[in-house]
Design an enzyme around this catalytic site. Structure first.
Site, PDB file in Angstrom:
ATOM      1  N   TYR A   1      41.206  34.843  23.717  1.00  0.00           N
ATOM      2  CA  TYR A   1      41.536  34.535  24.964  1.00  0.00           C
ATOM      3  C   TYR A   1      41.040  33.348  25.623  1.00  0.00           C
ATOM      4  CZ  TYR A   1      41.239  35.396  30.128  1.00  0.00           C
ATOM      5  OH  TYR A   1      41.498  35.092  31.587  1.00  0.00           O
TER       6      TYR A   1
ATOM      7  N   LYS B   1      43.249  30.075  26.778  1.00  0.00           N
ATOM      8  CA  LYS B   1      43.549  29.549  28.100  1.00  0.00           C
ATOM      9  C   LYS B   1      42.904  27.926  28.142  1.00  0.00           C
ATOM     10  CE  LYS B   1      43.776  31.739  31.706  1.00  0.00           C
ATOM     11  NZ  LYS B   1      44.911  31.883  32.337  1.00  0.00           N
TER      12      LYS B   1
HETATM   13  N1  LIG Z   1      40.291  38.757  36.226  1.00  0.00           N
HETATM   14  C1  LIG Z   1      39.465  37.808  36.006  1.00  0.00           C
HETATM   15  O1  LIG Z   1      38.202  38.150  36.093  1.00  0.00           O
HETATM   16  C2  LIG Z   1      39.904  36.315  35.899  1.00  0.00           C
HETATM   17  C3  LIG Z   1      41.240  36.179  35.657  1.00  0.00           C
HETATM   18  N2  LIG Z   1      41.886  34.802  35.351  1.00  0.00           N
HETATM   19  C4  LIG Z   1      42.913  34.570  35.103  1.00  0.00           C
HETATM   20  O2  LIG Z   1      43.918  34.973  36.155  1.00  0.00           O
HETATM   21  C5  LIG Z   1      45.182  35.384  35.848  1.00  0.00           C
HETATM   22  C6  LIG Z   1      45.269  36.616  36.515  1.00  0.00           C
HETATM   23  O3  LIG Z   1      44.459  37.596  35.939  1.00  0.00           O
HETATM   24  P1  LIG Z   1      44.435  39.142  36.498  1.00  0.00           P
HETATM   25  O4  LIG Z   1      45.010  39.289  37.698  1.00  0.00           O
HETATM   26  O5  LIG Z   1      43.018  39.179  36.373  1.00  0.00           O
HETATM   27  O6  LIG Z   1      45.350  39.779  35.111  1.00  0.00           O
HETATM   28  P2  LIG Z   1      46.330  40.837  35.346  1.00  0.00           P
HETATM   29  O7  LIG Z   1      46.648  41.513  34.036  1.00  0.00           O
HETATM   30  O8  LIG Z   1      46.007  41.791  36.520  1.00  0.00           O
HETATM   31  O9  LIG Z   1      47.691  40.105  36.096  1.00  0.00           O
HETATM   32  C7  LIG Z   1      48.367  39.264  35.007  1.00  0.00           C
HETATM   33  C8  LIG Z   1      49.802  39.541  35.405  1.00  0.00           C
HETATM   34  O10 LIG Z   1      50.517  38.778  34.500  1.00  0.00           O
HETATM   35  C9  LIG Z   1      51.636  39.567  34.106  1.00  0.00           C
HETATM   36  N3  LIG Z   1      52.291  39.186  32.574  1.00  0.00           N
HETATM   37  C10 LIG Z   1      51.562  39.367  31.720  1.00  0.00           C
HETATM   38  N4  LIG Z   1      52.339  38.789  30.737  1.00  0.00           N
HETATM   39  C11 LIG Z   1      53.321  38.746  31.076  1.00  0.00           C
HETATM   40  C12 LIG Z   1      54.829  37.802  30.893  1.00  0.00           C
HETATM   41  N5  LIG Z   1      54.694  37.770  29.519  1.00  0.00           N
HETATM   42  N6  LIG Z   1      55.473  37.456  31.229  1.00  0.00           N
HETATM   43  C13 LIG Z   1      55.402  37.577  32.850  1.00  0.00           C
HETATM   44  N7  LIG Z   1      54.390  38.212  33.250  1.00  0.00           N
HETATM   45  C14 LIG Z   1      53.382  38.477  32.358  1.00  0.00           C
HETATM   46  C15 LIG Z   1      51.161  41.090  34.107  1.00  0.00           C
HETATM   47  O11 LIG Z   1      52.220  41.885  33.961  1.00  0.00           O
HETATM   48  C16 LIG Z   1      50.450  41.100  35.137  1.00  0.00           C
HETATM   49  O12 LIG Z   1      50.942  41.365  36.172  1.00  0.00           O
HETATM   50  C17 LIG Z   1      45.212  35.238  34.436  1.00  0.00           C
HETATM   51  O13 LIG Z   1      45.912  34.127  34.021  1.00  0.00           O
HETATM   52  C18 LIG Z   1      43.755  35.028  33.882  1.00  0.00           C
HETATM   53  O14 LIG Z   1      43.466  34.657  32.839  1.00  0.00           O
HETATM   54  C19 LIG Z   1      40.788  33.808  35.305  1.00  0.00           C
HETATM   55  C20 LIG Z   1      39.565  34.043  35.636  1.00  0.00           C
HETATM   56  C21 LIG Z   1      38.705  35.354  35.859  1.00  0.00           C
HETATM   57  C1  LIG Z   2      28.734  47.294  28.362  1.00  0.00           C
HETATM   58  C2  LIG Z   2      28.655  45.718  28.207  1.00  0.00           C
HETATM   59  C3  LIG Z   2      27.120  45.513  27.758  1.00  0.00           C
HETATM   60  C4  LIG Z   2      28.812  44.934  29.451  1.00  0.00           C
HETATM   61  C5  LIG Z   2      30.362  44.700  29.424  1.00  0.00           C
HETATM   62  C6  LIG Z   2      30.683  43.813  30.406  1.00  0.00           C
HETATM   63  C7  LIG Z   2      32.094  43.034  30.191  1.00  0.00           C
HETATM   64  C8  LIG Z   2      33.263  43.892  30.168  1.00  0.00           C
HETATM   65  C9  LIG Z   2      32.395  41.931  31.126  1.00  0.00           C
HETATM   66  C10 LIG Z   2      31.222  40.933  31.335  1.00  0.00           C
HETATM   67  C11 LIG Z   2      31.975  39.616  31.604  1.00  0.00           C
HETATM   68  C12 LIG Z   2      33.263  39.870  31.861  1.00  0.00           C
HETATM   69  C13 LIG Z   2      34.248  38.660  31.645  1.00  0.00           C
HETATM   70  C14 LIG Z   2      33.924  37.414  32.689  1.00  0.00           C
HETATM   71  O1  LIG Z   2      33.397  38.059  33.999  1.00  0.00           O
HETATM   72  C15 LIG Z   2      34.615  36.323  32.543  1.00  0.00           C
HETATM   73  C16 LIG Z   2      36.220  36.635  32.350  1.00  0.00           C
HETATM   74  C17 LIG Z   2      36.969  35.651  32.789  1.00  0.00           C
HETATM   75  C18 LIG Z   2      38.331  35.742  32.645  1.00  0.00           C
HETATM   76  O2  LIG Z   2      39.270  34.799  32.623  1.00  0.00           O
HETATM   77  C19 LIG Z   2      39.070  37.183  32.404  1.00  0.00           C
HETATM   78  C20 LIG Z   2      38.093  38.431  32.390  1.00  0.00           C
HETATM   79  C21 LIG Z   2      36.520  38.082  31.691  1.00  0.00           C
HETATM   80  C22 LIG Z   2      36.748  37.828  30.280  1.00  0.00           C
HETATM   81  C23 LIG Z   2      35.764  39.105  32.191  1.00  0.00           C
HETATM   82  C24 LIG Z   2      36.032  40.359  31.408  1.00  0.00           C
HETATM   83  C25 LIG Z   2      35.036  41.533  31.290  1.00  0.00           C
HETATM   84  C26 LIG Z   2      33.623  40.909  30.778  1.00  0.00           C
HETATM   85  C27 LIG Z   2      33.585  40.385  29.635  1.00  0.00           C
END
Ligand SMILES: NC(=O)C1=CN([C@@H]2O[C@H](COP(=O)(O)OP(=O)(O)OC[C@H]3O[C@@H](n4cnc5c(N)ncnc54)[C@H](O)[C@@H]3O)[C@@H](O)[C@H]2O)C=CC1
Ligand SMILES: CC(C)CCC[C@@H](C)[C@H]1CC[C@H]2[C@@H]3[C@H](O)CC4=CC(=O)CC[C@]4(C)[C@H]3CC[C@]12C
EC number: 1.1.1.-
Length: 369
Positions: free
Chosen positions: A159, A163
């Site tokens: 992952y 990214k």
């Molecule tokens: N959740 C988090 O804590 C963080 C997320 N991100 C980034 O933010 C973005 C959104 O993440 P989330 O909303 O958490 O994930 P999510 O899984 O809820 O949303 C991702 C969306 O992309 C769509 N998707 C996946 N594969 C696809 C494909 N082949 N074609 C078209 N659509 C596709 C999915 O259907 C989903 O709706 C991602 O790029 C992720 O890397 C960055 C930092 C933290």
């Molecule tokens: C049971 C364990 C000891 C605790 C598990 C916690 C984990 C599931 C989460 C701790 C840190 C999270 C990640 C972090 O916030 C950064 C992220 C950035 C992204 O771009 C995608 C999500 C994630 C990788 C997030 C995922 C869950 C954790 C690993």
């Protein structure tokens, strides 16, 4: 009225617009972007909630498609002024193969860039992640760092590797000539761990706590700080960056910005308790109940079990060596680059972000009964 009709001239495309963050970006654009004429939402899986958006003044176009399919991406991008590329495979639990993660996150991003170049779209905002920086495989702390803080960004997990590669592609594409001869302007936003309404992992922790009789057991020392940011503020930053990129291309093109707000610096578990506590859960222990070596052993055991069970079922628990290392390594940001470059201020205070998230968890509870 005539003025507002004239102002509504821009077509935006949000990839991954039905995901956790994507939905917030879509709703934020509809509320906060007066220049919007058409909003295209591109996702592998379209949500039923899109229907309710179709009655408003902005034309909402839902496109079911796959970012790995170049022709589908090009068709969706054609005629858009701005692309916000949030689509991605967020998998740190081993649910999907490394090849698929690479295909979606890297090749998908390459397809988006090429579509912009071929069809003449000039502005591209990419949702990157703090993970392109760290925590790294050495578990070195990143304590309240900013975009210029030196850090050894070395990864092995698919992952963060994907990214980092995708972000690099986006930044390198800045300045490429698009159809018509004008330069492409790109930038990347790096959210820390996002929380808020719709956060699946928060939901999982909540349900786990309910199963354990209203208790969660501390696994991570309270002293380890983990960066978190409210989803509404991440969405707001995307809207603002997309708007300002069109006016400040020279300053913002090719730049990266951490996504931040005023959420407090806490350990992953203590932060979650800010929401789960008011919903009736208790975090047991002031120190981790199990020693680190035992957690590491259990994490390794989970990897083995995942591998052994793969032919029969998908076993993908929260605990694995990677998630343990993530949660156990301090990684927090402190920066004002987004404020300096494009006037970003969080739209939601910490109190409001907290209240909204608690209300959402309570609603999850209500719907589970
Ligand atoms: N959740 C988090 O804590 C963080 C997320 N991100 C980034 O933010 C973005 C959104 O993440 P989330 O909303 O958490 O994930 P999510 O899984 O809820 O949303 C991702 C969306 O992309 C769509 N998707 C996946 N594969 C696809 C494909 N082949 N074609 C078209 N659509 C596709 C999915 O259907 C989903 O709706 C991602 O790029 C992720 O890397 C960055 C930092 C933290
Ligand atoms: C049971 C364990 C000891 C605790 C598990 C916690 C984990 C599931 C989460 C701790 C840190 C999270 C990640 C972090 O916030 C950064 C992220 C950035 C992204 O771009 C995608 C999500 C994630 C990788 C997030 C995922 C869950 C954790 C690993």
């Amino acid at each position: 009225m005539a003025d507002s009709a004239q102002a509504q001239k821009l077509v935006y495309l949000v990839t991954g617009g039905c995901g956790f963050l994507g939905e917030h970006v879509v709703r934020m654009l509809l509320q906060q972007e007066p220049q919007l004429r058409e909003l295209r939402i591109f996702d592998l899986h379209l949500g039923p909630w899109l229907e309710e958006l179709k009655t408003g003044p902005v034309q909402v176009t839902a496109i079911q498609g796959d970012v790995t399919q170049a022709h589908e991406v090009a068709a969706a991008v054609a005629g858009a002024h701005v692309v916000i590329h949030t689509a991605g495979l967020v998998d740190v639990f081993g649910k999907t193969s490394p090849e698929t993660i690479h295909e979606v996150n890297v090749q998908g991003t390459r397809n988006v860039i090429e579509a912009c170049v071929q069809t003449g779209t000039r502005f591209l905002v990419y949702t990157s992640s703090m993970e392109v920086v760290g925590p790294n495989i050495k578990g070195q702390p990143f304590y309240r760092g900013n975009e210029n803080t030196p850090y050894e960004a070395v990864h092995r997990h698919p992952y963060p590797c994907s990214k980092a590669l995708a972000e690099q592609l986006v930044l390198e594409a800045n300045g490429r000539k698009v159809l018509g001869g004008l330069p492409l302007v790109t930038c990347a936003l790096r959210p820390t761990g996002i929380y808020g309404e719709g956060h699946q992992i928060m939901r999982d922790f909540y349900h786990q706590g309910l199963r354990l009789g209203g208790r969660l057991f501390r696994a991570i020392p309270a002293s380890v700080e983990h960066g978190r940011v409210y989803v509404g503020n991440v969405a707001w930053m995307h809207v603002l960056v997309a708007r300002e990129l069109q006016h400040r291309a020279a300053l913002m093109g090719g730049q990266v910005y951490f996504c931040y707000d005023n959420s407090p610096y806490k350990s992953y578990e203590d932060f979650n308790m800010e929401f789960l506590g008011p919903c009736g859960l208790r975090l047991v222990g002031t120190r981790p109940l199990l020693p680190y070596w035992l957690l590491l052993f259990l994490a390794a055991l989970n990897v083995l079990l995942q591998w052994l069970l793969r032919p029969l079922l998908l076993y993908a628990p929260l605990l694995n060596p990677y998630t343990l290392a993530m949660a156990n390594t301090t990684f927090t940001v402190s920066t004002d680059k987004a404020r300096r470059h494009f006037g970003y201020e969080p739209l939601f205070s910490w109190e409001e972000s907290r209240t909204r998230t608690i209300r959402w968890v309570q609603a999850v509870e209500g719907s589970a009964q």
